[in-house]
Design an enzyme around this catalytic site. Structure first.
Site, short mmCIF file in Angstrom:
data_model
loop_
_atom_site.label_atom_id
_atom_site.label_comp_id
_atom_site.label_asym_id
_atom_site.label_seq_id
_atom_site.Cartn_x
_atom_site.Cartn_y
_atom_site.Cartn_z
N SER A 134 0.86 -1.19 0.00
CA SER A 134 0.00 0.00 0.00
C SER A 134 0.90 1.24 0.00
O SER A 134 2.01 1.21 0.54
CB SER A 134 -0.87 0.01 1.26
OG SER A 134 -1.52 1.25 1.38
N TYR A 150 -2.16 -0.56 10.05
CA TYR A 150 -2.25 -1.02 8.66
C TYR A 150 -0.99 -0.64 7.88
O TYR A 150 -0.37 -1.48 7.22
CB TYR A 150 -3.50 -0.40 8.02
CG TYR A 150 -3.61 -0.60 6.54
CD1 TYR A 150 -4.08 -1.81 6.03
CD2 TYR A 150 -3.27 0.41 5.64
CE1 TYR A 150 -4.19 -2.01 4.65
CE2 TYR A 150 -3.39 0.23 4.27
CZ TYR A 150 -3.84 -0.98 3.78
OH TYR A 150 -3.95 -1.17 2.43
N1 LIG Z 1 -8.52 -0.26 -1.94
C1 LIG Z 1 -7.46 0.48 -1.80
O1 LIG Z 1 -7.52 1.71 -1.97
C2 LIG Z 1 -6.15 -0.14 -1.47
C3 LIG Z 1 -5.02 0.69 -1.45
C4 LIG Z 1 -3.80 0.14 -1.15
C5 LIG Z 1 -3.68 -1.21 -0.91
N2 LIG Z 1 -4.78 -2.00 -0.93
C6 LIG Z 1 -4.59 -3.42 -0.65
O2 LIG Z 1 -5.19 -4.20 -1.66
C7 LIG Z 1 -5.60 -5.46 -1.13
C8 LIG Z 1 -7.06 -5.68 -1.46
O3 LIG Z 1 -7.81 -4.66 -0.84
P1 LIG Z 1 -9.31 -4.26 -1.24
O4 LIG Z 1 -9.35 -2.79 -1.25
O5 LIG Z 1 -9.75 -5.04 -2.41
O6 LIG Z 1 -10.04 -4.71 0.11
P2 LIG Z 1 -11.39 -5.48 0.42
O7 LIG Z 1 -12.43 -5.15 -0.57
O8 LIG Z 1 -11.63 -5.23 1.87
O9 LIG Z 1 -10.96 -7.01 0.21
C9 LIG Z 1 -10.09 -7.65 1.09
C10 LIG Z 1 -10.06 -9.11 0.75
O10 LIG Z 1 -9.21 -9.77 1.70
C11 LIG Z 1 -9.88 -10.92 2.18
N3 LIG Z 1 -9.49 -11.26 3.54
C12 LIG Z 1 -9.45 -10.43 4.62
N4 LIG Z 1 -9.11 -11.12 5.72
C13 LIG Z 1 -8.92 -12.41 5.32
C14 LIG Z 1 -8.57 -13.61 6.01
N5 LIG Z 1 -8.35 -13.62 7.33
N6 LIG Z 1 -8.48 -14.75 5.29
C15 LIG Z 1 -8.72 -14.76 3.97
N7 LIG Z 1 -9.06 -13.66 3.27
C16 LIG Z 1 -9.17 -12.50 3.95
C17 LIG Z 1 -11.36 -10.56 2.09
O11 LIG Z 1 -12.15 -11.72 1.93
P3 LIG Z 1 -13.09 -12.40 3.02
O12 LIG Z 1 -13.70 -11.32 3.83
O13 LIG Z 1 -14.04 -13.18 2.17
O14 LIG Z 1 -12.18 -13.29 3.77
C18 LIG Z 1 -11.41 -9.77 0.80
O15 LIG Z 1 -11.59 -10.62 -0.30
C19 LIG Z 1 -5.34 -5.38 0.38
O16 LIG Z 1 -4.13 -6.02 0.69
C20 LIG Z 1 -5.23 -3.89 0.64
O17 LIG Z 1 -4.45 -3.60 1.76
C21 LIG Z 1 -6.01 -1.50 -1.20
#
Ligand SMILES: NC(=O)c1ccc[n+]([C@@H]2O[C@H](COP(=O)([O-])OP(=O)(O)OC[C@H]3O[C@@H](n4cnc5c(N)ncnc54)[C@H](OP(=O)(O)O)[C@@H]3O)[C@@H](O)[C@H]2O)c1
Length: 231
Positions: A134, A150
């Site tokens: 991130s 985070y």
């Molecule tokens: N969105 C942004 O702006 C942004 C920016 C920088 C980095 N990121 C990174 O991108 C990645 C994806 O983020 P996103 O924005 O798509 O978030 P999101 O919509 O909250 O999705 C997170 C995913 O992680 C899974 N997850 C969480 N805890 C878990 C566990 N204990 N076991 C297995 N799966 C788990 C969730 O699935 P379940 O709930 O089904 O388990 C979900 O599919 C993350 O690493 C995040 O830090 C996102």
């Protein structure tokens, strides 16, 4: 090619797995806790591409036995690409954060990745490991209150990327980290309520899928910012 994407039930992971599934000769393994989201992924891929190449496992990375994941993939051969995308964001200022805030955050964003990498190593061959970091964990970037646990966990993941690339380079395994800025997902809405990201999860998923396939030809041990905005 065999590709595993964690956190594939929604957001960036869902979009990445879907984009990877476009190639009928590739086998996609998608893991997260929510089986409904995974079932939607399977259906969407089948409807969109007309072939079925997505296998799913509903599991919590916090307590899954990684040997079960290795056994799941093994019949298909080696794992050629791994996207450590699953992530957890618990918003709390430093003084409001508890031991549980830090433990849960690092469990998903860091220790689960360590366990997965160690457990899946025996089925890796010329593998590209792609950690989803991130901008919050990128040195010198803008920082925001409430995202301290985070961001620290993502900084640890970035450093793990650099160190692991060095340790495993002689085995022809490459390891990189993409550090996205704001992408329109549920996590972003938690971090920055009301903020509209300039990038959709679909667009980011396409980028991640492309980088997983191609990035290791150009990069190893790199932490790359992928952002057009602040945050
Ligand atoms: N969105 C942004 O702006 C942004 C920016 C920088 C980095 N990121 C990174 O991108 C990645 C994806 O983020 P996103 O924005 O798509 O978030 P999101 O919509 O909250 O999705 C997170 C995913 O992680 C899974 N997850 C969480 N805890 C878990 C566990 N204990 N076991 C297995 N799966 C788990 C969730 O699935 P379940 O709930 O089904 O388990 C979900 O599919 C993350 O690493 C995040 O830090 C996102």
């Amino acid at each position: 090619m065999n590709y595993l994407v964690t956190g594939a039930s929604q957001g960036i992971g869902f979009a990445t797995a879907l984009a990877l599934a476009s190639q009928p000769n590739d086998q996609i393994f998608a893991l997260s806790r929510n089986s409904k989201g995974l079932a939607l992924l399977v259906d969407t891929a089948r409807d969109q591409y007309g072939h079925a190449n997505v296998e799913v496992m509903a599991a919590d990375l916090g307590n899954v036995d990684v040997a079960d994941i290795a056994e799941w993939i093994k019949p298909f051969g080696y794992l050629h690409g791994l996207v450590n995308n699953a992530g957890l964001l618990l918003k709390a200022s430093f003084l409001d954060s508890t031991a549980a805030t830090w433990q849960q955050t690092f469990d998903v964003n860091f220790f689960a990745v360590v366990r997965l990498l160690q457990g899946l190593y025996p089925i890796m061959k010329s593998t590209h490991i792609l950690n989803i970091g991130s901008m919050g964990g990128y040195q010198g970037s803008s920082k925001f209150p409430g995202l301290i646990a985070y961001s620290a966990s993502k900084a640890a993941l970035a450093n793990l990327t650099e160190c692991l690339a060095e340790e495993w380079k002689s085995n022809n395994i490459r390891c990189n980290c993409l550090a996205p800025g704001a992408v329109q997902t549920e996590m972003l809405a938690t971090a920055f309520p009301g903020f509209e990201a300039p990038v959709s999860s679909e667009k980011m998923g396409e980028m991640v899928a492309w980088f997983l396939r191609e990035g290791h030809h150009f990069f190893n041990g790199k932490v790359l910012p992928v952002s057009v905005s602040t945050p």
